[in-house]
Enzyme design. Structure first.
Site, mmCIF file in Angstrom:
data_model
loop_
_atom_site.group_PDB
_atom_site.id
_atom_site.type_symbol
_atom_site.label_atom_id
_atom_site.label_comp_id
_atom_site.label_asym_id
_atom_site.label_seq_id
_atom_site.Cartn_x
_atom_site.Cartn_y
_atom_site.Cartn_z
ATOM 1 N N CYS A 1 0.615 -1.346 0.407
ATOM 2 C CA CYS A 1 -0.162 -0.003 -0.415
ATOM 3 C C CYS A 1 0.878 0.738 0.133
ATOM 4 O O CYS A 1 1.820 1.622 1.207
ATOM 5 C CB CYS A 1 -0.484 -0.136 0.743
ATOM 6 S SG CYS A 1 -1.491 1.354 1.253
ATOM 7 N N CYS B 1 -0.640 3.415 -6.311
ATOM 8 C CA CYS B 1 -1.751 3.651 -5.434
ATOM 9 C C CYS B 1 -1.693 1.593 -6.434
ATOM 10 O O CYS B 1 -2.182 1.782 -7.324
ATOM 11 C CB CYS B 1 -2.711 3.659 -5.810
ATOM 12 S SG CYS B 1 -4.235 2.757 -4.026
#
Ligand code: DGL
Length: 271
Positions: free
Chosen positions: A73, A188
């Site tokens: 992440c 992302c």
């Protein structure tokens, strides 16, 4: 002897990283942890995000002392890697951070964009990457508020409004003095799930830069460095369990996806 590898994300985006790791290192025991109880991370302030990630990861470290932990992440990695490494100095943490360096090296137009969550584009970490590796480029930092959730919907087979996707990525496409953006960094881990849509609605073709294969190679280096044998990629199927902090049952589409990755849904973490 097989390594224990923990892959963590706010939601399902980390599965794009898991897939790459597992294909390179099938001989391992995996645990995928998704903090879906508070997903999305994109707009959570730093002072809440750092303790949250620690809180979710700590029990897994105590229970199994993983050989490698992958923070799959960007939103979390750009903040939490130093505190996690300080808290557990013996465990190697691999982060996922915007692939600005390769994009800047490969760009011919010297116009590159970084597509990320609103959190990631504001981090000092991201700005430092731009200063260190892309000072010869013009870099557009694009924070999207909706793409991570759209990516999860898409993965679950929900019909996605292509115009909404087009609006989110539009700021990545810049023209300047006859030049135009030629590389967009997928900063992302959810966004590779939408790559087919990005390609379809993009105003012109670009290179979409996904760091997941490089992250997988880094994990493999660490695993080998800890003395685990290389193993025969063809002979072993990676497998493990997936945990969701919400405690919600995965819906049928997600179950199918997990099954295709050989991940079985397991117990529940902190709420
Ligand atoms: N997958 C995460 C990332 O790489 C963030 C998605 C979110 O929770 O907003 O940044």
């Amino acid at each position: 002897m097989t390594p224990d590898i923990l892959v963590f994300d706010s939601g399902l985006g980390g599965l794009t990283v898991f897939e790459q790791i597992a294909s390179l290192r099938p001989r391992a025991t995996y645990r995928y942890v998704a903090d879906d109880a508070v997903f999305p991370y994109g707009e959570i302030p730093a002072e809440r995000l750092v303790p949250r990630v620690r809180e979710v990861i700590a029990p897994h470290i105590e229970a199994r002392a993983p050989d490698v932990i992958v923070i799959a992440c960007n939103t979390a990695s750009t903040l939490v890697l130093p505190p996690l490494r300080a808290a557990w100095p013996r465990i190697p943490f691999v982060g996922t951070v915007p692939a600005i360096k390769p994009a800047a090296e490969q760009s011919r137009s010297r116009l590159i964009s970084v597509l990320a969550t609103p959190g990631t584009v504001t981090r000092d970490y991201t700005r430092d990457l731009v200063d260190s590796f892309a000072s010869h480029c013009e870099v557009e930092l694009v924070g999207s508020r909706h793409l991570a959730a759209l990516a999860e919907d898409h993965m679950r087979g929900v019909a996605i409004d292509e115009d909404a996707v087009a609006r989110e990525i539009a700021p990545c496409f810049v023209t300047r003095g006859g030049r135009r953006t030629d590389h967009v960094v997928l900063a992302c881990t959810h966004y590779p799930l939408l790559l087919d849509l990005f390609r379809r609605v993009a105003p012109w073709p670009v290179e979409w830069v996904d760091p997941a294969p490089a992250i997988a190679r880094q994990v493999e280096r660490l695993v080998l460095g800890r003395g685990f044998p290389a193993g025969d990629v063809a002979r072993f199927a990676a497998g493990g369990e997936a945990l969701f902090t919400s405690g919600r049952e995965p819906d049928p589409a997600l179950l199918r996806r997990l099954e295709s990755l050989n991940l079985a849904p397991a117990g529940q973490g902190p709420k």
